[in-house]
Design a protein around this motif. Structure first.
Motif, mmCIF file in Angstrom:
data_model
loop_
_atom_site.group_PDB
_atom_site.id
_atom_site.type_symbol
_atom_site.label_atom_id
_atom_site.label_comp_id
_atom_site.label_asym_id
_atom_site.label_seq_id
_atom_site.Cartn_x
_atom_site.Cartn_y
_atom_site.Cartn_z
ATOM 1 N N ARG A 140 61.355 -3.072 33.981
ATOM 2 C CA ARG A 140 59.902 -3.149 33.924
ATOM 3 C C ARG A 140 59.341 -1.952 33.138
ATOM 4 O O ARG A 140 58.442 -2.091 32.325
ATOM 5 N N GLU A 182 60.039 -2.429 29.458
ATOM 6 C CA GLU A 182 59.116 -3.426 28.903
ATOM 7 C C GLU A 182 57.738 -2.835 28.660
ATOM 8 O O GLU A 182 57.106 -3.073 27.639
ATOM 9 N N ARG A 183 57.296 -2.041 29.661
ATOM 10 C CA ARG A 183 55.963 -1.462 29.538
ATOM 11 C C ARG A 183 55.896 -0.518 28.326
ATOM 12 O O ARG A 183 54.944 -0.552 27.546
ATOM 13 N N ARG A 213 55.828 -2.539 25.226
ATOM 14 C CA ARG A 213 54.532 -3.155 25.012
ATOM 15 C C ARG A 213 53.525 -2.127 24.465
ATOM 16 O O ARG A 213 52.749 -2.401 23.568
ATOM 17 N N ARG A 214 53.606 -0.901 25.039
ATOM 18 C CA ARG A 214 52.681 0.133 24.593
ATOM 19 C C ARG A 214 52.935 0.458 23.119
ATOM 20 O O ARG A 214 52.002 0.610 22.340
#
Lengths: 332, 289
Positions: A319, A322-323, A326-327
């Motif tokens: 997670r 992924e974060r 994404r950022r």
């Protein structure tokens, strides 16, 4: 160490430095005692996990091999004066030999009946050692003669020495698991664990693979038995073949993450930390507290996170990755 | 010798009746829900402590407290199915085996915390009475326990064969998929199966109390005996479990008589291993899995 990323090598090196330096920094014998328990049960968990975790042969009878290892080295030492270092390997060999008939019997069964049969084999061995006094001291057991500081007889004044032996055993178990996990054998084991019939249908010789991994698992468990007896200077059938050893071997692996390299280690750290906290909080007055808490943790894992703490950690790290990804995308 | 053998057989049959109550519960749960309940012995333990406290606090006879222990354990059974077992159905072996195993550990060790490891006994007016039938000595408490155990087993058989719910249960045991298609609600049937199985374990506990000590680990011996009987009697077969339990009782009693007092457990384990090795499908010849 091919195939390891720069980061895993670095973190492994740091971990190694910390665990190697630990006895130099921590002097409390109570704490060292707990560290040794953690290392020892991690190692037993790792041995169990090879068969129980990867091939999902859920044994609750590993105390059989723990006890055979303990008794073999002790008998060799007391009756024949042979060093436990040799006795340890001899115990492993005895355990391997014993695993052949036990495996032949138990592997005929699957699922819960395999588990029940393994419980029975360990209990039969314990009863044999309890009942036949000529074999090995009967129910009273015996103390190991204290020779003072005798490294050749696996006896030391400094607790740290035991710590390093246990650490060495755990490292051995982890290296073996690491190698197997990445070999054809590892894939066969996982295939058997997922669906034995399907694995056989595609040509995996399941009986042979199960027998081989049981040999290895029994051998490693027996090493732990010898070490434990040398560490506590005492042996009797109830401690050597204790059902708790069988239970804890399975429990630490399941709680930490069944069928993963580090699962048994993480599981042991959690359970032993809980147990140490309970002990300092309640004293040793209340029997049953430790196993009550263990069983609640086990139930919680089964109902909510069957992949154990390793599962929780991988999910969390994924997670986070992924974060971050994404950022980065948003920034670009 | 003949008298000793006769006495051992009678003792074995009487205790075998209790084993039957435990085994029938195990086999019923396995037959209907397809779960091996490692915690069945701990429900016998709970039944014993219910009777013990009712007897010591309120002076209620253990046989009367059957009327309390059975309904209480029925409710526990429904709760165990609804909140625990239901959640692992359809998953792989690990959760299915270790859920009830964890439950067993939990009950045993919380029993140790609540009741301590001391042996608890209840003395009733019939605890020391015995009938003498020829040379054979029949303890009244065990005889009562045996007769009531047989009555309860008979009632279960009637329930399974004569009532709609019982028939639904047998249908679910034979073929779950088809049973669901025929409009049987599986969770309801499973809840009742667990309830009945645990009520039988509770009954076994209450019936044991006049002549057997209660302690937190008491269930272990019974559940192992039940596993052997259930395999011998073919998994999921109620009559098979009943007959096998009586046989197990006799075998254990003969072992104690002729091999030595502490050899009972060795006999049981060896029988278990021999059964699993040579007759994994049971004497009836059904399928083990």
């Amino acid at each position: 160490v091919r195939g390891l990323s720069k980061w895993s090598v670095l973190s492994l090196a740091m971990l190694a430095a910390v665990v190697l330096a630990l006895p130099l920094v921590v002097k409390s014998s109570f704490a060292i005692d707990i560290f040794i328990r953690v290392l020892l049960f991690s190692f037993i968990g790792v041995a169990w996990n090879l068969m129980g975790g990867y091939a999902k042969q859920l044994s609750l009878g590993h105390a059989a091999y723990f006890g055979l290892g303990a008794y073999t080295s002790t008998i060799l030492q007391i009756d024949f004066g042979i060093s436990p270092w040799i006795g340890m390997v001899a115990g492993g060999v005895v355990a391997m030999l014993a695993s052949l008939p036990i495996g032949a019997l138990c592997f005929r069964l699957r699922g819960p009946y395999f588990t029940i049969a393994t419980i029975a084999t360990a209990q039969v061995l314990m009863l044999i050692f309890l009942k036949f006094r000529d074999l090995a001291w009967g129910a009273e057991g015996t103390t190991i003669p204290n020779l003072g500081n005798a490294p050749l007889m696996m006896q030391f004044d400094a607790k740290a020495a035991y710590y390093y032996i246990a650490l060495g055993l755990l490292a051995l178990g982890l290296v073996i698991t690491y190698r197997i996990e990445r070999s054809w054998l590892g894939y066969y084991l996982v295939a058997i664990g997922e669906d034995e019939d399907a694995a056989e249908a595609v040509g995996v010789n399941a009986p042979r693979i199960k027998r081989n991994i049981y040999l290895l698992s029994a051998f490693l468990t027996a090493l732990a038995g010898t070490f434990y007896t040398q560490y506590i200077y005492f042996i009797d059938p109830n401690t050597a073949f204790s059902f708790n050893v069988s239970v804890e071997a399975a429990l630490v692996s399941i709680v930490g993450g069944i069928g993963t390299l580090w699962g048994p280690v993480i599981g042991t750290v959690l359970l032993e930390a809980t147990s140490a906290l309970l002990q300092s909080w309640l004293g040793s007055s209340l029997g049953g507290v430790q196993l009550t808490v263990y069983s609640i943790i086990l139930m919680a894992v089964i109902l909510w996170r069957p992949t154990g703490l390793m599962g929780v950690m991988t999910e969390a790290s994924q997670r986070i990755i992924e974060r971050i990804a994404r950022r980065n995308v948003a920034r670009a | 010798v003949l008298e000793t053998v006769g006495q051992a057989v009678v003792n074995g049959l009487l205790i075998g009746g209790i084993y039957a109550l435990v085994s029938i519960g195990v086999t019923l749960i396995f037959g209907v829900v397809k779960i091996v309940n490692f915690a069945q012995g701990e429900f016998v333990m709970i039944g014993m402590y219910i009777s013990f406290y009712l007897a010591t606090q309120f002076g209620i006879d253990p046989l009367v407290s059957l009327l309390v222990s059975m309904p209480v354990l029925f409710i526990i059974g429904v709760l165990v199915q609804h909140f625990l077992i239901r959640r692992v159905l359809g998953l792989n072996d690990m959760p299915q085996i270790f859920l009830t195993f964890a439950l067993s550990l939990l009950l045993m060790n919380s029993g140790l915390m609540l009741f301590t490891a001391n042996y608890r006994t209840v003395h009733t007016w019939y605890s020391d009475e015995a009938l003498h039938i020829g040379p054979i000595y029949v303890p009244v408490a065990k005889l009562i326990a045996f007769v009531l155990a047989m009555v309860l087993s008979g009632l279960l058989w009637v329930f399974l064969h004569a009532t709609d719910l019982g028939k639904a249960m047998r249908a679910a045991a034979q073929n779950r998929g088809v049973a669901v298609l025929m409009g049987i609600n599986p969770n309801r049937v499973f809840c009742v199966a667990l309830g009945i199985a645990l009520a039988l374990a509770g009954a076994a506990g209450s019936l044991l109390m006049p002549f057997y000590p209660a302690y937190p680990m008491v269930g272990q011996g019974f559940v192992l005996m039940a596993f052997v009987a259930v395999v011998l009697g073919t998994l999921g077969n109620v009559i098979g479990a009943l007959i096998a339990s009586l046989m197990m009782g006799v075998a254990e009693s003969l072992g104690i008589q002729f091999v030595g007092a502490d050899s009972g457990l060795i006999v049981v384990f060896l029988m278990l291993l021999l059964t699993l090795a040579f007759r994994p499908s049971g004497l009836g010849g059904g399928r083990a899995r």
